[in-house]
Design a protein around this motif. Sequence first.
Motif, short mmCIF file in Angstrom:
data_model
loop_
_atom_site.label_atom_id
_atom_site.label_comp_id
_atom_site.label_asym_id
_atom_site.label_seq_id
_atom_site.Cartn_x
_atom_site.Cartn_y
_atom_site.Cartn_z
N PHE A 165 0.73 -1.31 0.08
CA PHE A 165 0.08 0.07 -0.04
C PHE A 165 0.99 1.34 -0.08
N THR A 166 1.04 1.96 -1.05
CA THR A 166 2.10 2.73 -1.25
C THR A 166 1.71 4.24 -0.69
N LEU A 167 2.47 5.19 -0.63
CA LEU A 167 2.21 6.39 0.35
C LEU A 167 1.22 7.22 -0.66
N ASP A 168 1.18 6.97 -1.98
CA ASP A 168 0.25 7.72 -3.02
C ASP A 168 -1.00 7.09 -3.00
N ASN A 169 -1.40 6.29 -1.88
CA ASN A 169 -2.72 5.64 -1.81
C ASN A 169 -3.17 5.02 -2.81
N THR A 170 -2.19 3.93 -3.40
CA THR A 170 -2.21 2.94 -4.43
C THR A 170 -1.87 1.66 -4.11
N PHE A 171 -2.27 0.53 -4.58
CA PHE A 171 -1.89 -0.73 -4.40
C PHE A 171 -0.90 -1.11 -5.41
N LEU A 172 0.08 -1.72 -4.82
CA LEU A 172 1.05 -2.44 -5.75
C LEU A 172 1.34 -3.60 -5.40
N VAL A 173 1.25 -4.52 -6.55
CA VAL A 173 1.24 -6.15 -6.20
C VAL A 173 2.42 -6.47 -6.93
N VAL A 174 3.26 -7.24 -6.17
CA VAL A 174 4.77 -7.46 -6.68
C VAL A 174 5.07 -9.02 -6.61
N PRO A 175 4.92 -9.90 -7.70
CA PRO A 175 5.25 -11.54 -7.41
C PRO A 175 6.32 -11.54 -6.55
N ASN A 176 6.39 -12.61 -5.75
CA ASN A 176 7.42 -12.91 -4.94
C ASN A 176 8.82 -13.28 -5.77
N GLY A 177 8.70 -13.63 -6.94
CA GLY A 177 10.14 -13.77 -7.71
C GLY A 177 10.67 -12.54 -8.06
N THR A 178 9.90 -11.70 -8.30
CA THR A 178 10.75 -10.03 -8.57
C THR A 178 11.01 -9.45 -7.14
N MET A 179 10.09 -9.87 -6.13
CA MET A 179 10.25 -9.22 -4.96
C MET A 179 11.77 -9.74 -4.24
N ARG A 180 11.91 -10.76 -4.35
CA ARG A 180 13.48 -11.34 -3.80
C ARG A 180 14.35 -10.82 -4.64
N GLU A 181 14.33 -10.54 -5.94
CA GLU A 181 15.34 -9.88 -6.73
C GLU A 181 15.56 -8.40 -6.64
N ARG A 182 14.70 -7.69 -5.99
CA ARG A 182 14.88 -6.24 -5.64
C ARG A 182 15.67 -6.12 -4.46
N ASP A 183 16.15 -4.85 -4.34
CA ASP A 183 16.82 -4.25 -2.95
C ASP A 183 15.65 -3.52 -2.31
N VAL A 184 15.46 -4.02 -0.99
CA VAL A 184 14.23 -3.73 -0.48
C VAL A 184 14.85 -3.07 0.99
N THR A 185 14.68 -1.83 1.32
CA THR A 185 14.75 -0.98 2.48
C THR A 185 13.61 -1.23 3.22
N ASN A 186 13.62 -1.79 4.57
CA ASN A 186 12.67 -1.89 5.70
C ASN A 186 13.15 -0.76 6.72
N TYR A 187 11.98 0.20 6.89
CA TYR A 187 12.28 0.88 7.86
C TYR A 187 11.76 0.93 9.30
N SER A 188 10.98 -0.34 9.18
CA SER A 188 10.30 -0.79 10.53
C SER A 188 10.92 -1.62 11.13
N ALA A 189 12.13 -2.44 10.59
CA ALA A 189 12.65 -3.71 11.20
C ALA A 189 13.01 -3.35 12.69
N GLU A 190 12.63 -3.97 13.60
CA GLU A 190 12.88 -3.93 15.02
C GLU A 190 12.99 -2.45 15.60
N ASP A 191 13.71 -1.70 15.08
CA ASP A 191 13.78 -0.47 15.54
C ASP A 191 13.44 0.74 14.63
N GLU A 192 12.42 1.50 14.89
CA GLU A 192 11.65 2.46 13.94
C GLU A 192 12.63 3.62 13.59
N ARG A 193 13.52 4.04 14.69
CA ARG A 193 14.14 5.28 14.67
C ARG A 193 15.54 5.06 13.38
N THR A 194 15.28 6.22 12.75
CA THR A 194 16.02 6.17 11.35
C THR A 194 16.94 7.52 11.54
#
Length: 363
Positions: A165-194
């Motif tokens: 659910f993007t910040l532009d209020n749209t849904f983005l459906v990504v196949p898991n095969g493509t999802m694992r090949e992308r670089d993903v930055t997780n801002y909420s992992a364990e500690d939310e302080r950034t």
Amino acid sequence: MGDGGFAMAQPGGLVSIGNWITRFGDALRGIVGSPGGRLLLVILSVAVGVLASKFLVRLIGRPVARRVSRQSVAQTIVRGVRVGTIVMSLLVGLWAGGFRFTDLLVGTAVFSAVIGIILAPIVGNFINGVFILADQPFEIGDMIELENGTTGFVEDITIRYTKIFTLDNTFLVVPNGTMRERDVTNYSAEDERTRRTIDVLVTYESDISEARRLIERAARDCEAVIDGGPDIRVGVARYTASPDCRIHEFGDDGVLLRLRYWVKKPYKLAKVQSDVNIRIRERVKDADVEMAYPHRHLVFDDTSGIARIGGPEDGRPPGQRAGDKPDSEGRGTGESRSTEAEVRETTEATADSVGGAGSGNDR
């Protein structure tokens, strides 16, 4: 007599019920034996499976949610029970209808290669979905950023795809095969302080110590910025929690100061950075600190010529062109030609006046 009549009537009643059951069984076998009956039996079996799956989901939903900490895994287990129940009911219906799976295997052996090619992407997404659930790179509700800059919240993780659910209020459906090949930055992992960074370039003539102090103070004034407290641990290292401004490098146009600050929540990073920039500008505006920007000095030598803007009304003699190379006296070529013309005209006028005076004396 009455008891004997009842005793004689009871076996006759049982025989009639048995005959009715036998006739119903024969009729049912006749219906099932027809193609329409087999199809009806399969549909009934699937319908029973759907009802059973709903009952099982309600039965195990809450216990699974309590025992499994990850929401995505719990939802996957519940979905697996639902789909497995329906598939089992379908197989039972096909088997009861006389369908033999050995015939299906023999019949589809010829098309196995084609089916394998068609199903390869789907199977790949399933396998990658299992890896995502096992590796736990992100969870439902986490804020992530893809390598193309798309930022949003993970809405759902299935075996086949990940829904964002993007910040532009749209849904983005990504196949898991493509999802694992992308670089993903997780801002909420364990500690939310950034931690964020802002570069500020000031002139060499500025008060650098004062500039650093004002920049740090500007960051502390923002409510979303952590203004102090215990150090924040990242791996084996520890970093100060309060805003910290240091000299990063000495550039061509000024001294580059780098501000590092921690944000409490990662959900409005752009707004927080804008607020910090505004406060920095307000702080250094009245101080002995000047923002640096590139300066360019244009140098002209003897080979550059003369560049003039405008026409004769701006002081350029008629006939002189922009860029004329000056002569030994510092005049342009056009200026020299104009001066020579004026000299010739003056000489001719003087000669005419002298000649006229001589003629008058003769008379």
